[in-house]
Scaffold this motif. Structure first.
Motif, PDB file in Angstrom:
ATOM      1  N   LYS A  47     -12.990 -34.883 -97.844  1.00  0.00           N
ATOM      2  CA  LYS A  47     -12.305 -35.841 -96.898  1.00  0.00           C
ATOM      3  C   LYS A  47     -11.450 -35.096 -95.904  1.00  0.00           C
ATOM      4  O   LYS A  47     -11.190 -35.372 -94.850  1.00  0.00           O
ATOM      5  CB  LYS A  47     -11.458 -36.826 -97.633  1.00  0.00           C
ATOM      6  N   PHE A  48     -10.519 -34.212 -96.717  1.00  0.00           N
ATOM      7  CA  PHE A  48      -9.673 -33.189 -95.754  1.00  0.00           C
ATOM      8  C   PHE A  48     -10.406 -32.450 -94.625  1.00  0.00           C
ATOM      9  O   PHE A  48     -10.067 -32.475 -93.689  1.00  0.00           O
ATOM     10  CB  PHE A  48      -9.024 -32.593 -96.826  1.00  0.00           C
ATOM     11  N   VAL A  49     -11.475 -31.660 -95.216  1.00  0.00           N
ATOM     12  CA  VAL A  49     -12.119 -30.738 -94.225  1.00  0.00           C
ATOM     13  C   VAL A  49     -12.926 -31.875 -93.108  1.00  0.00           C
ATOM     14  O   VAL A  49     -12.774 -31.343 -91.871  1.00  0.00           O
ATOM     15  CB  VAL A  49     -13.313 -29.974 -94.986  1.00  0.00           C
ATOM     16  N   LYS A  50     -13.482 -32.764 -93.475  1.00  0.00           N
ATOM     17  CA  LYS A  50     -13.963 -33.959 -92.444  1.00  0.00           C
ATOM     18  C   LYS A  50     -13.088 -34.389 -91.518  1.00  0.00           C
ATOM     19  O   LYS A  50     -13.329 -34.092 -90.307  1.00  0.00           O
ATOM     20  CB  LYS A  50     -14.716 -34.998 -93.017  1.00  0.00           C
ATOM     21  N   ALA A  51     -11.871 -34.528 -91.818  1.00  0.00           N
ATOM     22  CA  ALA A  51     -10.628 -35.045 -91.116  1.00  0.00           C
ATOM     23  C   ALA A  51     -10.302 -33.842 -90.052  1.00  0.00           C
ATOM     24  O   ALA A  51     -10.156 -34.120 -88.873  1.00  0.00           O
ATOM     25  CB  ALA A  51      -9.601 -35.624 -91.878  1.00  0.00           C
ATOM     26  N   ASN A  52     -10.155 -32.558 -90.859  1.00  0.00           N
ATOM     27  CA  ASN A  52      -9.730 -31.525 -89.954  1.00  0.00           C
ATOM     28  C   ASN A  52     -10.788 -31.003 -89.055  1.00  0.00           C
ATOM     29  O   ASN A  52     -10.292 -30.648 -87.812  1.00  0.00           O
ATOM     30  CB  ASN A  52      -9.541 -30.425 -91.163  1.00  0.00           C
ATOM     31  N   ASP A  53     -11.819 -31.264 -89.236  1.00  0.00           N
ATOM     32  CA  ASP A  53     -13.055 -30.858 -88.249  1.00  0.00           C
ATOM     33  C   ASP A  53     -12.896 -31.660 -87.250  1.00  0.00           C
ATOM     34  O   ASP A  53     -13.675 -31.312 -86.350  1.00  0.00           O
ATOM     35  CB  ASP A  53     -14.380 -30.777 -89.102  1.00  0.00           C
ATOM     36  N   LYS A  54     -12.780 -32.814 -87.380  1.00  0.00           N
ATOM     37  CA  LYS A  54     -12.720 -33.739 -86.005  1.00  0.00           C
ATOM     38  C   LYS A  54     -11.692 -33.328 -84.983  1.00  0.00           C
ATOM     39  O   LYS A  54     -11.991 -33.537 -83.761  1.00  0.00           O
ATOM     40  CB  LYS A  54     -12.184 -35.092 -86.636  1.00  0.00           C
ATOM     41  N   VAL A  55     -10.748 -32.734 -85.212  1.00  0.00           N
ATOM     42  CA  VAL A  55      -9.689 -32.084 -84.490  1.00  0.00           C
ATOM     43  C   VAL A  55     -10.091 -30.918 -83.409  1.00  0.00           C
ATOM     44  O   VAL A  55      -9.939 -31.092 -82.243  1.00  0.00           O
ATOM     45  CB  VAL A  55      -8.471 -31.618 -85.152  1.00  0.00           C
ATOM     46  N   ARG A  56     -11.001 -30.215 -83.989  1.00  0.00           N
ATOM     47  CA  ARG A  56     -11.423 -28.917 -83.104  1.00  0.00           C
ATOM     48  C   ARG A  56     -12.224 -29.303 -81.844  1.00  0.00           C
ATOM     49  O   ARG A  56     -11.859 -28.993 -80.911  1.00  0.00           O
ATOM     50  CB  ARG A  56     -12.519 -28.094 -84.010  1.00  0.00           C
TER      51      ARG A  56
END
Length: 76
Positions: A47-56
């Motif tokens: 969940k963290f990686v998915k949300a963090n990957d949205k930012v890039r």
């Protein structure tokens, strides 16, 4: 020659910034749903990686828009 940021571009930047805030909140929530001494398990980490990957890609798009504005360009 660089163009000025149009009202449409400014609106898109505001929308992108709102999406970044939302994705950051999702990433933060994924980190804080477990106790501090808890080992990061795959579901929370995913969940963290998915949300963090949205930012890039959001940041990349904002940079593209800034590049079109003279004050945002490094060569201006």
């Amino acid at each position: 020659m660089a163009t000025k940021i149009t009202p449409e571009m400014a609106k898109e930047i505001r929308r992108l910034l709102a999406e970044i805030r939302k994705a950051n909140k999702e990433a933060f929530d994924a980190l804080t749903t477990q106790p501090p001494d808890h080992v990061f398990k795959t579901d929370a980490f995913a969940k963290f990686v998915k949300a963090n990957d949205k930012v890039r890609p959001l940041i990349a798009r904002i940079r593209e828009i800034q590049e079109t504005h003279p004050k945002g360009r490094k060569d201006a």
